[in-house]
Design a protein around this motif. Structure first.
Motif, PDB file in Angstrom:
ATOM      1  N   ARG A 196     -71.523  59.912 -36.359  1.00  0.00           N
ATOM      2  CA  ARG A 196     -70.208  59.334 -36.669  1.00  0.00           C
ATOM      3  C   ARG A 196     -70.266  57.808 -36.663  1.00  0.00           C
ATOM      4  NH1 ARG A 196     -67.877  63.589 -33.292  1.00  0.00           N
ATOM      5  NH2 ARG A 196     -66.745  65.070 -34.615  1.00  0.00           N
ATOM      6  N   ARG A 197     -70.952  57.266 -35.658  1.00  0.00           N
ATOM      7  CA  ARG A 197     -71.063  55.809 -35.578  1.00  0.00           C
ATOM      8  C   ARG A 197     -71.763  55.252 -36.807  1.00  0.00           C
ATOM      9  NH1 ARG A 197     -74.894  52.626 -35.003  1.00  0.00           N
ATOM     10  NH2 ARG A 197     -76.377  54.295 -34.490  1.00  0.00           N
ATOM     11  N   VAL A 239     -72.318  63.605 -46.197  1.00  0.00           N
ATOM     12  CA  VAL A 239     -72.127  64.135 -44.844  1.00  0.00           C
ATOM     13  C   VAL A 239     -72.059  65.659 -44.892  1.00  0.00           C
ATOM     14  CG1 VAL A 239     -70.520  64.282 -42.903  1.00  0.00           C
ATOM     15  CG2 VAL A 239     -71.000  62.062 -43.959  1.00  0.00           C
ATOM     16  N   ARG A 260     -63.296  67.144 -42.717  1.00  0.00           N
ATOM     17  CA  ARG A 260     -62.547  67.277 -41.463  1.00  0.00           C
ATOM     18  C   ARG A 260     -62.470  68.734 -41.021  1.00  0.00           C
ATOM     19  NH1 ARG A 260     -57.606  62.799 -41.715  1.00  0.00           N
ATOM     20  NH2 ARG A 260     -58.983  60.981 -41.836  1.00  0.00           N
ATOM     21  N   PHE A 293     -65.993  66.989 -38.715  1.00  0.00           N
ATOM     22  CA  PHE A 293     -66.592  65.654 -38.741  1.00  0.00           C
ATOM     23  C   PHE A 293     -65.560  64.655 -39.262  1.00  0.00           C
ATOM     24  CE2 PHE A 293     -69.196  62.123 -39.982  1.00  0.00           C
ATOM     25  CZ  PHE A 293     -70.296  62.172 -39.132  1.00  0.00           C
ATOM     26  N   ARG A 294     -65.378  63.568 -38.549  1.00  0.00           N
ATOM     27  CA  ARG A 294     -64.465  62.504 -38.966  1.00  0.00           C
ATOM     28  C   ARG A 294     -65.194  61.165 -38.947  1.00  0.00           C
ATOM     29  NH1 ARG A 294     -58.813  63.656 -38.569  1.00  0.00           N
ATOM     30  NH2 ARG A 294     -58.453  65.845 -38.003  1.00  0.00           N
ATOM     31  N   ILE A 295     -64.834  60.314 -39.897  1.00  0.00           N
ATOM     32  CA  ILE A 295     -65.430  58.973 -39.959  1.00  0.00           C
ATOM     33  C   ILE A 295     -64.360  57.954 -39.576  1.00  0.00           C
ATOM     34  CG2 ILE A 295     -66.641  57.287 -41.379  1.00  0.00           C
ATOM     35  CD1 ILE A 295     -67.518  59.517 -43.214  1.00  0.00           C
ATOM     36  N   ALA A 334     -72.108  56.648 -39.876  1.00  0.00           N
ATOM     37  CA  ALA A 334     -71.273  56.805 -41.066  1.00  0.00           C
ATOM     38  C   ALA A 334     -70.132  55.798 -41.071  1.00  0.00           C
ATOM     39  CB  ALA A 334     -70.730  58.234 -41.143  1.00  0.00           C
ATOM     40  N   SER A 335     -69.569  55.522 -39.902  1.00  0.00           N
ATOM     41  CA  SER A 335     -68.474  54.566 -39.801  1.00  0.00           C
ATOM     42  C   SER A 335     -68.925  53.152 -40.153  1.00  0.00           C
ATOM     43  CB  SER A 335     -67.892  54.593 -38.390  1.00  0.00           C
ATOM     44  OG  SER A 335     -66.846  53.664 -38.254  1.00  0.00           O
ATOM     45  N   GLN A 362     -72.549  64.790 -32.396  1.00  0.00           N
ATOM     46  CA  GLN A 362     -72.365  64.033 -33.629  1.00  0.00           C
ATOM     47  C   GLN A 362     -71.959  62.584 -33.378  1.00  0.00           C
ATOM     48  OE1 GLN A 362     -69.436  66.276 -35.808  1.00  0.00           O
ATOM     49  NE2 GLN A 362     -70.902  67.821 -36.480  1.00  0.00           N
ATOM     50  N   THR A 363     -72.031  62.127 -32.161  1.00  0.00           N
ATOM     51  CA  THR A 363     -71.565  60.784 -31.821  1.00  0.00           C
ATOM     52  C   THR A 363     -72.304  59.712 -32.608  1.00  0.00           C
ATOM     53  OG1 THR A 363     -71.048  61.538 -29.584  1.00  0.00           O
ATOM     54  CG2 THR A 363     -71.171  59.160 -29.941  1.00  0.00           C
ATOM     55  N   THR A 394     -68.719  61.008 -48.342  1.00  0.00           N
ATOM     56  CA  THR A 394     -68.198  62.220 -47.718  1.00  0.00           C
ATOM     57  C   THR A 394     -69.044  63.441 -48.099  1.00  0.00           C
ATOM     58  OG1 THR A 394     -65.998  61.240 -47.963  1.00  0.00           O
ATOM     59  CG2 THR A 394     -66.086  63.544 -47.341  1.00  0.00           C
TER      60      THR A 394
END
Length: 525
Positions: free
Chosen positions: A82-83, A152, A217, A221-223, A85-86, A78-79, A149
């Motif tokens: 995550r990038r 995702v 979370r 998955f975290r943003i 979404a961030s 998920q790298t 959110t």
């Protein structure tokens, strides 16, 4: 998970939310009535709510999900997701804060453009509307972040949390209205209740954001927060999101146009339309939004893997399921709209005459119900291919048709608030016709003979049900405004008669068989 199960999960929780919404509207009708404070509240609430549906749930979700799924295609890693979404969150947050601040400052002038002449002349209620609008507008900020959110979670095939979130809005609003119902009936009570409703709206937005963040979370998955930067992915989302505002949000854009036309109509018109739209939104939310939400991630994956057969099968199943559920709903509400509005809304400050007008508007809105759902079902086929321009052109034609019909029906025929319902419905059917024609011409999707045959049989079964309901309505009419027991018995008899008639007709016409159910239950991806 199969299409039917995904839609069942999303639609089932949406139905719970809509049922809470009916309790909310029943209290709203009794506490605020129609006109005056009720119109001021509807106007104040419409602005952040329309922006939410148009930009957050409509354009943003439609553009974000395909791009996010492209970053998720490498399995459990998920790298990149995550990038991505961030980066989007870092840009989205300051834009929302800036836009919200501008809107709150400009609220008196914005509301004046949409307010009816009666509300403009009522200085006390107009100032109340401005205050309510300012208090409620931060709802857009919280809900836009909540939509990120939810997108995702949906892309991770975790639909339940996002589908359940709107229940929190209705719980907050019901709490405010319950307080109002417990007070003495007066103008001061109605005004105080309106302010509490505005506070409840913003509070619910924050609660929904916290709820969805918790489940995201829990899903692992975290943003992370980053400094805002215009990256290639952000640019690509921006390119997609602008046309998606029109493509995915034609229904909400038409609601914006309705506000302009409502300003020329008599007092109470905005309340009648809002109350009627509740009945239209019930099947639209349960079926249309559920289908659109469920198929977009799966379509994106099929298309990314160049599985044309899988995409075609999914689209065909979605259209067939949409028609199976919406055509009977539309026919039933067209015939019995006034029954439901009388049974559920009459009481307190809301009169039988108000309910009958609202029921007429329901009949006009549901003419376009299957079309509104089909737009939700067909547009993901374009968005999954990162084509957000084509729905812009179809939406533009639809809006031109809608505006032209509004001008004719309101000012030439004098149909009042009913004009908005009929014009919007016809415009939605134009949009569907254009979307389907383009999909068929490009070879993306075309109805098969078996699906067309089944849709025709669904229509016949629904019309048979409508005929039974038409002849049953006069018999049940005296009880629609009677005691609570009489109201419950009358509406239950109509619902059971309609459901039984359609079930028998559908069975006789072989609308559903084991093969169809098995196909809808099959895993889609």
């Amino acid at each position: 998970m199969s299409l039917l199960k995904n839609v069942g999960t999303i639609g089932g929780l949406t139905m719970v939310s809509r049922l809470f919404g009916f309790v909310r509207d029943m209290l709203l009708a009794r506490v605020l009535g129609a006109g005056g404070v009720a119109d001021a509240w509807q106007l104040a609430f419409q602005l952040p709510n329309i922006f939410r549906r148009l930009f957050a749930e409509g354009a943003f979700a439609s553009a974000f999900v395909p791009l996010f799924n492209r970053h998720m295609k490498d399995g459990d890693d998920q790298t990149e997701a995550r990038r991505f979404a961030s980066e989007i969150l870092a840009i989205l947050l300051p834009i929302l804060v800036f836009f919200g601040a501008i809107m709150m400052i400009a609220m008196p002038w914005i509301l004046y453009a949409f307010a009816s002449e009666d509300l403009q002349a009522d200085q006390q209620n107009y100032e109340l509307a401005v205050m309510m609008g300012r208090i409620a507008f931060p709802y857009l900020l919280f809900m836009s972040l909540a939509t990120l959110t939810a997108a995702v979670l949906n892309s991770l095939s975790r639909f339940a949390a996002a589908a359940a979130a709107p229940i929190l809005l209705n719980i907050c609003l019901i709490s405010a209205l319950t307080w109002g119902a417990m007070q003495a009936d007066s103008e001061v009570t109605r005004q105080s209740t309106g302010l509490l409703l505005a506070i409840a709206v913003t509070t619910s937005g924050l609660l929904q954001l916290l709820w969805l963040t918790y489940w995201m979370r829990r899903s692992g998955f975290r943003i992370p927060f980053k400094r805002p930067r215009i990256t290639p992915d952000v640019k690509q989302l921006g390119v997609l999101i602008v046309p998606a505002v029109f493509g995915a949000g034609v229904y909400q854009i038409s609601r914006f146009i309705d506000l302009f036309f409502l300003s020329s109509l008599p007092e109470g018109s905005i309340t009648f339309l809002a109350m009627a739209d509740r009945w239209n939104q019930l099947p639209l939310g349960i079926i249309g939004i559920a289908l659109g939400t469920a198929i977009l991630p799966a379509l994106s994956r099929f298309i990314a893997s160049e599985d044309a057969d899988g995409a075609f099968r999914l689209q065909s199943n979605a259209v067939e399921l949409a028609m199976l559920l919406t055509i009977p709903s539309a026919v039933a509400l067209f015939v019995t709209g006034s029954a439901f509005t009388q049974v559920f809304f009459v009481g307190g400050a809301f009169t039988v005459e108000d309910a009958l007008i609202t029921g007429t508007v329901v009949s006009g809105l549901v003419i376009g119900l299957p079309a509104y759902v089909l737009v939700k079902v067909l547009t993901p086929n374009f968005f999954a291919r990162k084509d957000t321009r084509t729905p812009v052109y179809t939406a533009a034609v639809s809006l031109i048709v809608t505006i032209s019909l509004n001008l004719f029906l309101i000012f030439s025929l004098g149909l009042g608030v009913l004009s908005l319902a009929i014009a919007g419905s016809i415009g939605a059917w134009c949009n569907v016709a254009l979307l389907y024609a383009i999909l068929a011409r490009k070879g993306y999707f075309k109805l098969t003979g078996s699906v067309v045959s089944r849709m025709f049989r669904i229509m016949i079964a629904a019309l048979m049900m409508g005929a039974v309901l038409y002849y049953l309505m006069p018999c049940a009419d005296p009880y629609f405004t009677g005691s609570a027991l009489e109201r419950a018995a009358s509406i239950l008899s109509i619902v059971l008669a309609g459901a039984l008639t359609f079930a028998i007709a559908a069975f006789a016409l072989r609308v559903l068989d084991r093969e169809t159910i098995g196909r809808l239950m099959r895993r889609q991806a």
